[in-house]
Motif scaffolding. Structure first.
Motif, PDB file in Angstrom:
ATOM      1  N   MET A   1      40.505  34.890  18.004  1.00  0.00           N
ATOM      2  CA  MET A   1      41.475  34.478  17.002  1.00  0.00           C
ATOM      3  C   MET A   1      41.783  35.607  16.023  1.00  0.00           C
ATOM      4  O   MET A   1      42.555  35.420  15.117  1.00  0.00           O
ATOM      5  CB  MET A   1      40.962  33.254  16.239  1.00  0.00           C
ATOM      6  N   GLN A   2      41.178  36.764  16.204  1.00  0.00           N
ATOM      7  CA  GLN A   2      41.415  37.888  15.314  1.00  0.00           C
ATOM      8  C   GLN A   2      42.908  38.243  15.262  1.00  0.00           C
ATOM      9  O   GLN A   2      43.413  38.666  14.234  1.00  0.00           O
ATOM     10  CB  GLN A   2      40.600  39.097  15.772  1.00  0.00           C
ATOM     11  N   GLN A   3      43.621  38.038  16.362  1.00  0.00           N
ATOM     12  CA  GLN A   3      45.042  38.378  16.416  1.00  0.00           C
ATOM     13  C   GLN A   3      45.857  37.654  15.360  1.00  0.00           C
ATOM     14  O   GLN A   3      46.898  38.118  14.944  1.00  0.00           O
ATOM     15  CB  GLN A   3      45.641  38.009  17.793  1.00  0.00           C
ATOM     16  N   TYR A   4      45.391  36.484  14.940  1.00  0.00           N
ATOM     17  CA  TYR A   4      46.173  35.644  14.042  1.00  0.00           C
ATOM     18  C   TYR A   4      45.805  35.833  12.575  1.00  0.00           C
ATOM     19  O   TYR A   4      46.287  35.094  11.731  1.00  0.00           O
ATOM     20  CB  TYR A   4      46.005  34.172  14.429  1.00  0.00           C
ATOM     21  N   THR A   5      44.959  36.792  12.249  1.00  0.00           N
ATOM     22  CA  THR A   5      44.510  36.956  10.869  1.00  0.00           C
ATOM     23  C   THR A   5      45.377  37.914  10.061  1.00  0.00           C
ATOM     24  O   THR A   5      45.191  38.030   8.861  1.00  0.00           O
ATOM     25  CB  THR A   5      43.052  37.454  10.830  1.00  0.00           C
ATOM     26  N   PHE A  35      49.258  41.342  21.002  1.00  0.00           N
ATOM     27  CA  PHE A  35      49.880  40.375  21.913  1.00  0.00           C
ATOM     28  C   PHE A  35      50.741  41.132  22.913  1.00  0.00           C
ATOM     29  O   PHE A  35      51.368  42.132  22.574  1.00  0.00           O
ATOM     30  CB  PHE A  35      50.767  39.387  21.148  1.00  0.00           C
ATOM     31  N   PHE A  36      50.791  40.609  24.140  1.00  0.00           N
ATOM     32  CA  PHE A  36      51.604  41.225  25.198  1.00  0.00           C
ATOM     33  C   PHE A  36      52.278  40.121  26.008  1.00  0.00           C
ATOM     34  O   PHE A  36      51.653  39.121  26.361  1.00  0.00           O
ATOM     35  CB  PHE A  36      50.731  42.075  26.127  1.00  0.00           C
ATOM     36  N   VAL A  37      53.568  40.316  26.272  1.00  0.00           N
ATOM     37  CA  VAL A  37      54.339  39.381  27.101  1.00  0.00           C
ATOM     38  C   VAL A  37      55.044  40.168  28.184  1.00  0.00           C
ATOM     39  O   VAL A  37      55.707  41.167  27.916  1.00  0.00           O
ATOM     40  CB  VAL A  37      55.397  38.618  26.255  1.00  0.00           C
ATOM     41  N   LYS A  56      46.462  41.389  30.952  1.00  0.00           N
ATOM     42  CA  LYS A  56      46.820  39.983  31.188  1.00  0.00           C
ATOM     43  C   LYS A  56      45.599  39.155  31.615  1.00  0.00           C
ATOM     44  O   LYS A  56      45.720  38.182  32.329  1.00  0.00           O
ATOM     45  CB  LYS A  56      47.947  39.862  32.217  1.00  0.00           C
ATOM     46  N   SER A  57      44.411  39.554  31.157  1.00  0.00           N
ATOM     47  CA  SER A  57      43.194  38.830  31.530  1.00  0.00           C
ATOM     48  C   SER A  57      42.904  37.656  30.592  1.00  0.00           C
ATOM     49  O   SER A  57      42.173  36.747  30.963  1.00  0.00           O
ATOM     50  CB  SER A  57      41.998  39.790  31.561  1.00  0.00           C
ATOM     51  N   LYS A  58      43.465  37.662  29.389  1.00  0.00           N
ATOM     52  CA  LYS A  58      43.207  36.586  28.439  1.00  0.00           C
ATOM     53  C   LYS A  58      44.538  36.004  27.953  1.00  0.00           C
ATOM     54  O   LYS A  58      45.291  36.652  27.233  1.00  0.00           O
ATOM     55  CB  LYS A  58      42.392  37.087  27.251  1.00  0.00           C
ATOM     56  N   GLU A  59      44.795  34.758  28.355  1.00  0.00           N
ATOM     57  CA  GLU A  59      46.003  34.063  27.910  1.00  0.00           C
ATOM     58  C   GLU A  59      45.754  33.459  26.536  1.00  0.00           C
ATOM     59  O   GLU A  59      44.689  32.884  26.293  1.00  0.00           O
ATOM     60  CB  GLU A  59      46.381  32.949  28.886  1.00  0.00           C
ATOM     61  N   LEU A  60      46.739  33.568  25.652  1.00  0.00           N
ATOM     62  CA  LEU A  60      46.611  33.029  24.302  1.00  0.00           C
ATOM     63  C   LEU A  60      47.541  31.839  24.062  1.00  0.00           C
ATOM     64  O   LEU A  60      47.114  30.813  23.562  1.00  0.00           O
ATOM     65  CB  LEU A  60      46.912  34.120  23.266  1.00  0.00           C
ATOM     66  N   LEU A  61      48.807  32.013  24.421  1.00  0.00           N
ATOM     67  CA  LEU A  61      49.813  30.978  24.177  1.00  0.00           C
ATOM     68  C   LEU A  61      50.699  30.789  25.393  1.00  0.00           C
ATOM     69  O   LEU A  61      50.901  31.717  26.178  1.00  0.00           O
ATOM     70  CB  LEU A  61      50.732  31.365  23.003  1.00  0.00           C
ATOM     71  N   LYS A  62      51.250  29.583  25.515  1.00  0.00           N
ATOM     72  CA  LYS A  62      52.296  29.287  26.501  1.00  0.00           C
ATOM     73  C   LYS A  62      53.502  28.800  25.714  1.00  0.00           C
ATOM     74  O   LYS A  62      53.370  27.995  24.788  1.00  0.00           O
ATOM     75  CB  LYS A  62      51.868  28.185  27.469  1.00  0.00           C
ATOM     76  N   ILE A  63      54.662  29.289  26.092  1.00  0.00           N
ATOM     77  CA  ILE A  63      55.923  28.844  25.501  1.00  0.00           C
ATOM     78  C   ILE A  63      56.784  28.394  26.669  1.00  0.00           C
ATOM     79  O   ILE A  63      57.141  29.198  27.525  1.00  0.00           O
ATOM     80  CB  ILE A  63      56.622  29.976  24.725  1.00  0.00           C
ATOM     81  N   VAL A  78      52.019  26.010  23.119  1.00  0.00           N
ATOM     82  CA  VAL A  78      50.683  25.455  23.368  1.00  0.00           C
ATOM     83  C   VAL A  78      49.653  26.569  23.257  1.00  0.00           C
ATOM     84  O   VAL A  78      49.836  27.662  23.798  1.00  0.00           O
ATOM     85  CB  VAL A  78      50.618  24.823  24.790  1.00  0.00           C
ATOM     86  N   ASP A  79      48.558  26.285  22.557  1.00  0.00           N
ATOM     87  CA  ASP A  79      47.423  27.195  22.497  1.00  0.00           C
ATOM     88  C   ASP A  79      46.647  27.027  23.806  1.00  0.00           C
ATOM     89  O   ASP A  79      46.164  25.938  24.111  1.00  0.00           O
ATOM     90  CB  ASP A  79      46.535  26.856  21.300  1.00  0.00           C
ATOM     91  N   VAL A  80      46.539  28.087  24.587  1.00  0.00           N
ATOM     92  CA  VAL A  80      45.936  27.998  25.919  1.00  0.00           C
ATOM     93  C   VAL A  80      44.442  27.694  25.860  1.00  0.00           C
ATOM     94  O   VAL A  80      43.931  26.899  26.647  1.00  0.00           O
ATOM     95  CB  VAL A  80      46.195  29.298  26.723  1.00  0.00           C
ATOM     96  N   SER A  81      43.719  28.296  24.926  1.00  0.00           N
ATOM     97  CA  SER A  81      42.261  28.111  24.893  1.00  0.00           C
ATOM     98  C   SER A  81      41.852  26.662  24.637  1.00  0.00           C
ATOM     99  O   SER A  81      40.879  26.183  25.188  1.00  0.00           O
ATOM    100  CB  SER A  81      41.619  29.035  23.859  1.00  0.00           C
ATOM    101  N   SER A  82      42.602  25.955  23.809  1.00  0.00           N
ATOM    102  CA  SER A  82      42.260  24.561  23.502  1.00  0.00           C
ATOM    103  C   SER A  82      43.197  23.562  24.176  1.00  0.00           C
ATOM    104  O   SER A  82      42.977  22.363  24.098  1.00  0.00           O
ATOM    105  CB  SER A  82      42.314  24.342  21.990  1.00  0.00           C
ATOM    106  N   ASN A  83      44.260  24.074  24.814  1.00  0.00           N
ATOM    107  CA  ASN A  83      45.316  23.245  25.401  1.00  0.00           C
ATOM    108  C   ASN A  83      45.970  22.345  24.336  1.00  0.00           C
ATOM    109  O   ASN A  83      46.464  21.271  24.625  1.00  0.00           O
ATOM    110  CB  ASN A  83      44.798  22.405  26.569  1.00  0.00           C
TER     111      ASN A  83
END
Length: 192
Positions: A1-5, A35-37, A56-63, A78-83
């Motif tokens: 979650m460091q990306q969101y701080t 973040f990378f898309v 692309k080994s760790k998904e964070l969000l789906k749009i 959608v937050d991928v880690s918690s769905n």
């Protein structure tokens, strides 16, 4: 979650990617990729995955778009880690012809905020005369400004400085903020 701080980010879309675009979002110093898309080309229905880095080994969000080609499309985040659904973003189709405008929806599809291009006059000039006037978008939640996206002056590479440091910025979940940045670069970037 460091990306969101972080309160400030820098987003850059790759120039001339024939088979899909790439978006990289860095910290404000442009040193750490957060973040990378990698967008797939020729898709009729947007399905965007946001990753932690280029591996692309760790998904964070789906749009995901709710429907195929839609003038007033709704994109679920959608937050991928918690769905966990974060909410949605809805493009205001007819209103966006002259000036880009979006609505921020909560998980029950209630409007809680908006994303609006800076001015009607500048928007019209951008669309019909020149793309040399950088865009600015204001993000508001409950009528309080929570973020600003300012395009840098670069007519070839869409780049934005993003600022979520206002006093009201905590009203916007940073995950939704990142989804907003990505959608604006992908959807609105097609006009340029």
């Amino acid at each position: 979650m460091q990306q969101y701080t972080f309160n400030k980010y820098f987003a850059k879309k790759s120039f001339l990617k024939i088979f899909g675009g790439e978006i990289r979002i860095f910290d404000e110093n442009k040193t750490n990729l957060l973040f990378f898309v990698k967008q797939k080309a020729f898709k009729l229905k947007e399905d965007i995955t946001v990753y932690a880095d280029e591996t692309k080994s760790k998904e964070l969000l789906k749009i995901k778009a709710r429907s195929m080609i839609d003038f007033s499309a709704i994109y679920d985040v959608v937050d991928v880690s918690s769905n966990e659904p974060m909410g949605a973003l809805r493009r205001k189709g007819f209103k966006s012809i002259l000036k880009d405008s979006w609505e921020i929806l909560d998980t029950k599809d209630q409007v809680i905020g908006s994303i609006d291009e800076d001015s009607m006059l500048k928007a019209i000039l951008r669309r019909f005369l020149t793309n040399l006037i950088p865009q600015t978008f204001f993000i508001t939640i409950n009528k309080n400004q929570v973020g600003v996206l300012k395009q840098t002056f670069n007519p070839f590479v869409p780049q934005f400085n993003i600022d979520f440091s206002s006093d009201s910025a905590n009203a916007l979940d940073r995950r939704m903020g990142i989804a907003i940045v990505i959608l604006l670069q992908i959807i609105e970037g097609r006009q340029q």
